[in-house]
Design a protein around this motif. Structure first.
Motif, short mmCIF file in Angstrom:
data_model
loop_
_atom_site.label_atom_id
_atom_site.label_comp_id
_atom_site.label_asym_id
_atom_site.label_seq_id
_atom_site.Cartn_x
_atom_site.Cartn_y
_atom_site.Cartn_z
N VAL A 54 44.26 38.30 43.62
CA VAL A 54 43.31 39.11 41.88
C VAL A 54 43.37 37.70 41.06
O VAL A 54 42.85 37.55 40.42
CB VAL A 54 44.55 39.80 41.96
CG1 VAL A 54 43.62 40.22 40.09
CG2 VAL A 54 44.17 41.41 42.79
N THR A 60 38.73 41.88 43.79
CA THR A 60 39.14 42.92 43.52
C THR A 60 39.52 43.57 44.80
O THR A 60 38.72 43.49 45.63
CB THR A 60 38.25 43.92 42.95
OG1 THR A 60 38.06 43.87 41.63
CG2 THR A 60 38.27 45.43 42.56
N LEU A 66 42.66 50.38 39.82
CA LEU A 66 42.58 49.13 38.95
C LEU A 66 43.40 49.10 38.41
O LEU A 66 43.54 47.27 37.21
CB LEU A 66 40.65 49.61 38.35
CG LEU A 66 40.31 49.11 37.24
CD1 LEU A 66 39.99 47.36 37.39
CD2 LEU A 66 39.47 49.62 35.97
N HIS A 69 45.65 45.66 39.17
CA HIS A 69 44.88 44.77 38.81
C HIS A 69 45.27 44.30 37.46
O HIS A 69 45.18 42.84 37.75
CB HIS A 69 43.37 45.13 39.19
CG HIS A 69 42.70 45.20 40.61
ND1 HIS A 69 42.73 45.85 41.31
CD2 HIS A 69 42.38 44.03 41.86
CE1 HIS A 69 42.37 46.69 42.50
NE2 HIS A 69 41.95 44.68 42.82
#
Length: 250
Positions: A54, A60, A66, A69
């Motif tokens: 990442v 991704t 999400l 991340h």
């Protein structure tokens, strides 16, 4: 108490520094490991390898949230901000703390860099964080103490004391732990020490140091012990790298 640590620190300062490229590479490797461990302590599910992908490749990871991340990316930017703050020799302030928090909470715009306005309860904890109306005064008081009384402490004691008090205030709705561990490294780097990495595998011991602190009239010794171990580990690692570089370069 810190004789071995101080001796190693003196030795580290006496060794010839690495090249800029080597320093950059080591710093990036540390940053990735630090981001992984610090986020994992807070429940982030990215593995070390996934965190690296990442942060270095911008990839991704399939089936990973999400938000996880964004936590990795935000933490990386916050770490680089800490490094820049140290280079500029900026004195620790509430604004710097809020700036770090803003980067840590990259994915939650409404709460970034803002002291919380609601009470919180730490599940499984034996203490209640400060009430919202107390936070501005307590943070101002903590910063003042850091620059006065704490400034006379050994860096390891100062880091532990500040971290325990900061986390006890719990000034933000989220991101307090990650912000606090970044502040540990801001202090270490400012004092010329290598940064440390609170390992995910030591999560229980790390949290137990808070429990001990609150159950024993503010005794920071358990966290002092843990921080000292990490600092010793990093000093030995850096010295070994520098000594190897000296042998290779003649």
């Amino acid at each position: 108490m810190f004789q071995e640590l101080d001796k190693l620190f003196t030795k580290l300062k006496s060794l010839r520094p690495l090249s800029a490229d080597s320093v950059k590479r080591l710093a990036e490797d540390f940053m990735i490991d630090f981001v992984y461990n610090s986020n994992a302590i807070e429940g982030n599910t990215l593995t070390l390898e996934e965190t690296s992908l990442v942060l270095k490749e911008g990839l991704t990871i399939d089936k990973k949230p999400l938000s996880h991340h964004l936590e990795a990316v935000g933490h990386k930017e916050a770490y680089y901000y800490v490094e820049e703050t140290v280079k500029e020799k900026q004195a620790l302030s509430e604004q710097i703390i809020k700036n770090i928090h803003s980067l840590v909470l990259m994915g939650i715009s409404s709460e970034r860099g803002k002291y919380r306005s609601v009470p919180v309860i730490i599940t499984g904890s034996n203490y209640t964080p400060s009430q919202p109306y107390e936070i501005p005064f307590k943070m101002e008081q903590l910063i003042d103490e850091y620059h006065t009384r704490m400034n006379e402490m050994h860096v390891v004691e100062r880091i532990a004391a500040f971290h325990l008090k900061f986390e006890s205030i719990h000034p933000f709705i989220d991101g307090n732990g990650r912000t606090g561990r970044l502040l540990m490294n801001l202090d270490l780097l400012s004092a010329g020490y290598p940064p440390i990495n609170v390992k995910f595998q030591d999560t229980r011991r790390y949290y137990d140091s808070f429990k001990f602190y609150h159950e024993n009239e503010g005794d920071p010794s358990k966290l002092v012990e843990l921080v000292q171990e990490y600092v010793l580990e990093e000093l030995k690692r850096y010295i070994a790298i520098l000594e190897m570089a000296e042998k290779l370069n003649g």
